[in-house]
Design an enzyme around this catalytic site. Structure first.
Site, mmCIF file in Angstrom:
data_model
loop_
_atom_site.group_PDB
_atom_site.id
_atom_site.type_symbol
_atom_site.label_atom_id
_atom_site.label_comp_id
_atom_site.label_asym_id
_atom_site.label_seq_id
_atom_site.Cartn_x
_atom_site.Cartn_y
_atom_site.Cartn_z
ATOM 1 N N HIS A 173 38.157 14.289 7.221
ATOM 2 C CA HIS A 173 37.446 13.391 8.230
ATOM 3 C C HIS A 173 35.967 13.930 8.155
ATOM 4 O O HIS A 173 34.998 12.633 8.307
ATOM 5 C CB HIS A 173 38.007 13.701 9.639
ATOM 6 N N HIS B 38 42.896 18.800 6.448
ATOM 7 C CA HIS B 38 42.943 17.346 6.952
ATOM 8 C C HIS B 38 41.487 17.007 7.825
ATOM 9 O O HIS B 38 41.001 16.038 7.643
ATOM 10 C CB HIS B 38 44.164 17.130 7.675
ATOM 11 N N GLU B 39 41.390 17.884 8.854
ATOM 12 C CA GLU B 39 40.248 17.427 9.726
ATOM 13 C C GLU B 39 38.951 17.592 8.986
ATOM 14 O O GLU B 39 37.861 16.682 9.196
ATOM 15 C CB GLU B 39 40.082 18.590 10.767
ATOM 16 N N GLN C 246 36.514 10.542 14.831
ATOM 17 C CA GLN C 246 37.662 9.866 15.209
ATOM 18 C C GLN C 246 37.498 9.125 16.607
ATOM 19 O O GLN C 246 38.029 8.220 16.825
ATOM 20 C CB GLN C 246 39.021 10.682 15.196
HETATM 21 O O1 K2U Z 1 43.410 13.559 12.421
HETATM 22 C C1 K2U Z 1 44.561 13.798 12.914
HETATM 23 O O2 K2U Z 1 44.876 12.863 13.501
HETATM 24 C C2 K2U Z 1 45.197 14.958 12.739
HETATM 25 C C3 K2U Z 1 46.661 15.020 12.794
HETATM 26 C C4 K2U Z 1 47.053 16.363 12.535
HETATM 27 C C5 K2U Z 1 47.676 16.530 11.396
HETATM 28 C C6 K2U Z 1 47.021 16.735 10.209
HETATM 29 C C7 K2U Z 1 47.637 17.145 9.103
HETATM 30 C C8 K2U Z 1 48.986 17.065 9.063
HETATM 31 C C9 K2U Z 1 49.613 16.793 10.069
HETATM 32 C C10 K2U Z 1 49.045 16.617 11.276
HETATM 33 C C11 K2U Z 1 47.007 14.690 14.338
HETATM 34 O O3 K2U Z 1 46.475 15.138 15.270
HETATM 35 S S1 K2U Z 1 48.644 15.298 14.299
HETATM 36 C C12 K2U Z 1 49.776 13.888 13.529
HETATM 37 C C13 K2U Z 1 49.924 12.645 14.438
HETATM 38 C C14 K2U Z 1 49.581 11.503 13.654
HETATM 39 C C15 K2U Z 1 50.063 10.441 14.533
HETATM 40 C C16 K2U Z 1 50.539 10.402 15.862
HETATM 41 C C17 K2U Z 1 50.951 11.756 16.226
HETATM 42 C C18 K2U Z 1 50.471 12.994 15.753
HETATM 43 ZN ZN ZN Z 2 43.425 12.529 10.720
#
Ligand code: K2U
Ligand code: ZN
Length: 170
Positions: A140, A136-137, A51
């Site tokens: 990615h 989720h990560e 990312q």
């Molecule tokens: O890849 C990411 O951006 C991780 C997400 C964390 C997350 C994963 C799965 C379910 C919920 C959250 C972000 O760090 S946190 C979510 C977020 C997205 C947009 C703006 C602020 C926070």
């Molecule tokens: Zn994400």
């Protein structure tokens, strides 16, 4: 301390399959620190290296952020060892997919292994938000975004909204 820009979808670089880390050295530790700085700056709770444009199998997460206490940890070369048949649905978002939140179904409980910042193998069992965020990560790291789990119609609407937003921002 280095906050680095977060790639915004659609961006072909987010589709890269990230490479295995060969050695957990000072360079990887600096990358993880930059990722944590970038995650906090964007109010995130997780971030994958791809990312910020670095296709290496490194994830940082901090699910315990309370009154500015930072307690992030890195997951290097994470692997899922087991996943429950039972599924769970969480509303997900992504720092690379702004303004889009929706439910995604994933295995409710997982067992995973990874290397920590000292290169030590760690094995964890996760459920709840930790299981969701880690999956989720790890998506990615395979070049997969949470919107790729949407139905064809919902995904095409999301891509259209993101493309329009990017054009307006440029
Ligand atoms: O890849 C990411 O951006 C991780 C997400 C964390 C997350 C994963 C799965 C379910 C919920 C959250 C972000 O760090 S946190 C979510 C977020 C997205 C947009 C703006 C602020 C926070
Ligand atoms: Zn994400």
């Amino acid at each position: 301390m280095a906050v680095r820009p977060i790639l915004i979808a659609p961006d072909p670089r987010l589709k890269a399959v990230s490479a295995t880390v060969q050695k957990v050295d000072a360079e990887i530790r600096k990358l993880a620190e930059d990722m944590a700085d970038s995650m906090y700056a964007a109010d995130g709770i997780g971030l994958a290296a791809v990312q910020i444009g670095v296709p290496k199998r490194v994830i940082v997460m901090d699910l315990d952020q309370k009154d500015d206490k930072k307690n992030w940890r890195a997951f290097i070369n994470p692997k899922i060892l087991w996943a429950s048949e039972e599924m769970a649905i969480f509303e997900e978002g992504c720092l690379s997919v702004p303004e889009i939140w929706d439910d995604v179904e994933r295995p409710a409980r997982i067992k995973a292994e990874y290397l920590d910042l000292n290169g030590k193998r760690v094995e964890i069992e996760a459920d709840g938000m930790l299981a969701t965020c880690l999956q989720h990560e790890m998506d990615h790291l395979e070049g997969v975004l949470f919107i790729d789990h949407f139905s064809r119609l919902k995904r095409s609407m999301a891509i259209k909204k993101l493309t329009k937003a990017k054009k307006l921002a440029s």
